[in-house]
Design a protein around this motif. Structure first.
Motif, mmCIF file in Angstrom:
data_model
loop_
_atom_site.group_PDB
_atom_site.id
_atom_site.type_symbol
_atom_site.label_atom_id
_atom_site.label_comp_id
_atom_site.label_asym_id
_atom_site.label_seq_id
_atom_site.Cartn_x
_atom_site.Cartn_y
_atom_site.Cartn_z
ATOM 1 N N ASP A 239 3.058 -4.863 1.477
ATOM 2 C CA ASP A 239 3.453 -4.313 0.180
ATOM 3 C C ASP A 239 2.250 -3.639 -0.465
ATOM 4 O O ASP A 239 1.193 -4.258 -0.656
ATOM 5 C CB ASP A 239 3.986 -5.419 -0.726
ATOM 6 N N ASP B 206 0.750 -1.054 -3.700
ATOM 7 C CA ASP B 206 0.973 -0.667 -5.086
ATOM 8 C C ASP B 206 1.594 0.726 -5.174
ATOM 9 O O ASP B 206 1.374 1.578 -4.315
ATOM 10 C CB ASP B 206 -0.361 -0.705 -5.848
ATOM 11 N N GLU B 207 2.384 0.959 -6.244
ATOM 12 C CA GLU B 207 3.097 2.227 -6.389
ATOM 13 C C GLU B 207 2.142 3.415 -6.435
ATOM 14 O O GLU B 207 2.407 4.467 -5.842
ATOM 15 C CB GLU B 207 3.939 2.187 -7.671
ATOM 16 N N SER B 208 1.035 3.286 -7.136
ATOM 17 C CA SER B 208 0.061 4.383 -7.207
ATOM 18 C C SER B 208 -0.511 4.692 -5.835
ATOM 19 O O SER B 208 -0.770 5.857 -5.496
ATOM 20 C CB SER B 208 -1.057 4.027 -8.188
ATOM 21 N N ILE C 94 1.052 4.249 -3.020
ATOM 22 C CA ILE C 94 2.104 4.899 -2.235
ATOM 23 C C ILE C 94 2.104 6.400 -2.495
ATOM 24 O O ILE C 94 2.242 7.209 -1.572
ATOM 25 C CB ILE C 94 3.469 4.277 -2.564
ATOM 26 N N ARG C 95 1.935 6.796 -3.760
ATOM 27 C CA ARG C 95 1.876 8.229 -4.080
ATOM 28 C C ARG C 95 0.664 8.882 -3.429
ATOM 29 O O ARG C 95 0.745 10.014 -2.932
ATOM 30 C CB ARG C 95 1.831 8.412 -5.597
#
Length: 261
Positions: A165, A167-169, A171-172
């Motif tokens: 997993d 972090d969203e940042s 992933i970008r």
């Protein structure tokens, strides 16, 4: 007479209780570690086993494959990216004696060791390696666990990393990196295509230069293609030889022009 019957009944009950506590039945996948007066005696089973009550105690062990789910662990990769990783391990007991004597609780010990090993091994690799080389990481973790649990009589058969997993940042950022990589590949492929086309055109030009008639055939082929097109605009190519001839005529002095009669 009555007391005799009561005595016989008590003796019968004691005998039944003795055999009930002395007889053990072990399934095919079970083994028993027998202790006599607190000392290790033998490993028994499967099947019918007789244990001496009070003097001997037996501890059952299961030889089937255990599946242990390793909780999510916070791991910082070598390139300083924080991720959460969980895994599953498969192990079984191969030596019941060592599994009971050498470790207090082999299930808990194996689970804790798997958690620490997971963090230790993954912390030595970058994020890209965690995502792309899971088979190699699984093999490394399995080898370390198997080596350390050998003294416990446990064989670690397999380790599988289930989820990584991010972090969203992050992933970008990974998506931007992947997009940039695809753009780079597209530019390289386009440049390689231009290079190959230029080489082929140069080879074709050398062949046509050696055979002037071949250029005329190419000229007629171009005219044929233009004639088959329904477009109202026609581009008529002018041969280079004709241009050279016109330049030669224009370059002659007026005195060299032919005189009229």
């Amino acid at each position: 007479m009555l007391f005799d019957w009561i005595g016989y009944a008590l003796i019968g009950v004691l005998v039944i209780m003795f055999f009930a506590s002395a007889i053990r039945i072990f399934r095919e996948y079970e083994r028993g570690v027998v202790f006599t007066l607190g000392r290790f005696s033998r490993v028994c089973g499967p099947g019918f086993v007789i244990i001496i009550p009070v003097v001997q105690q037996v501890v059952r062990t299961d030889l089937r494959m255990f599946v242990e789910d390793v909780p999510s662990q916070d791991v910082i990769s070598r390139d300083n990216v924080s991720v959460k990783v969980n895994a599953v391990i498969y192990y079984r007991i191969i030596d019941p004696q060592r599994a009971i004597i050498n470790v207090e609780n082999y299930t808990s010990a194996t689970s804790q060791l798997a958690q620490t090993t997971l963090r230790s091994v993954l912390g030595k690799h970058e994020l890209d390696e965690m995502l792309a080389e899971r088979d190699k990481l699984n093999a490394d973790i399995q080898e370390i666990l198997d080596r350390q649990t050998d003294n416990w009589g446990i064989k670690v058969s397999n380790v599988e990393i289930k989820h990584v997993d991010i972090d969203e940042s992050m992933i970008r950022a990974i998506a931007k990196q992947a997009e940039a990589e695809r753009v780079r590949r597209a530019k390289i492929i386009n440049a390689e295509g231009e290079q190959q086309a230029a080489q082929k055109l140069a080879e074709a030009g050398e062949i046509l230069a050696k055979q002037p008639n071949a250029m005329q055939l190419r000229f007629f082929g171009a005219l044929h293609d233009i004639a088959g097109d329904k477009s109202s605009t026609i581009v008529f190519p002018l041969p280079i030889e004709l241009m050279k001839a016109l330049e030669g005529i224009a370059g002659k002095p007026d005195g060299d022009a032919p005189k009229g009669g």
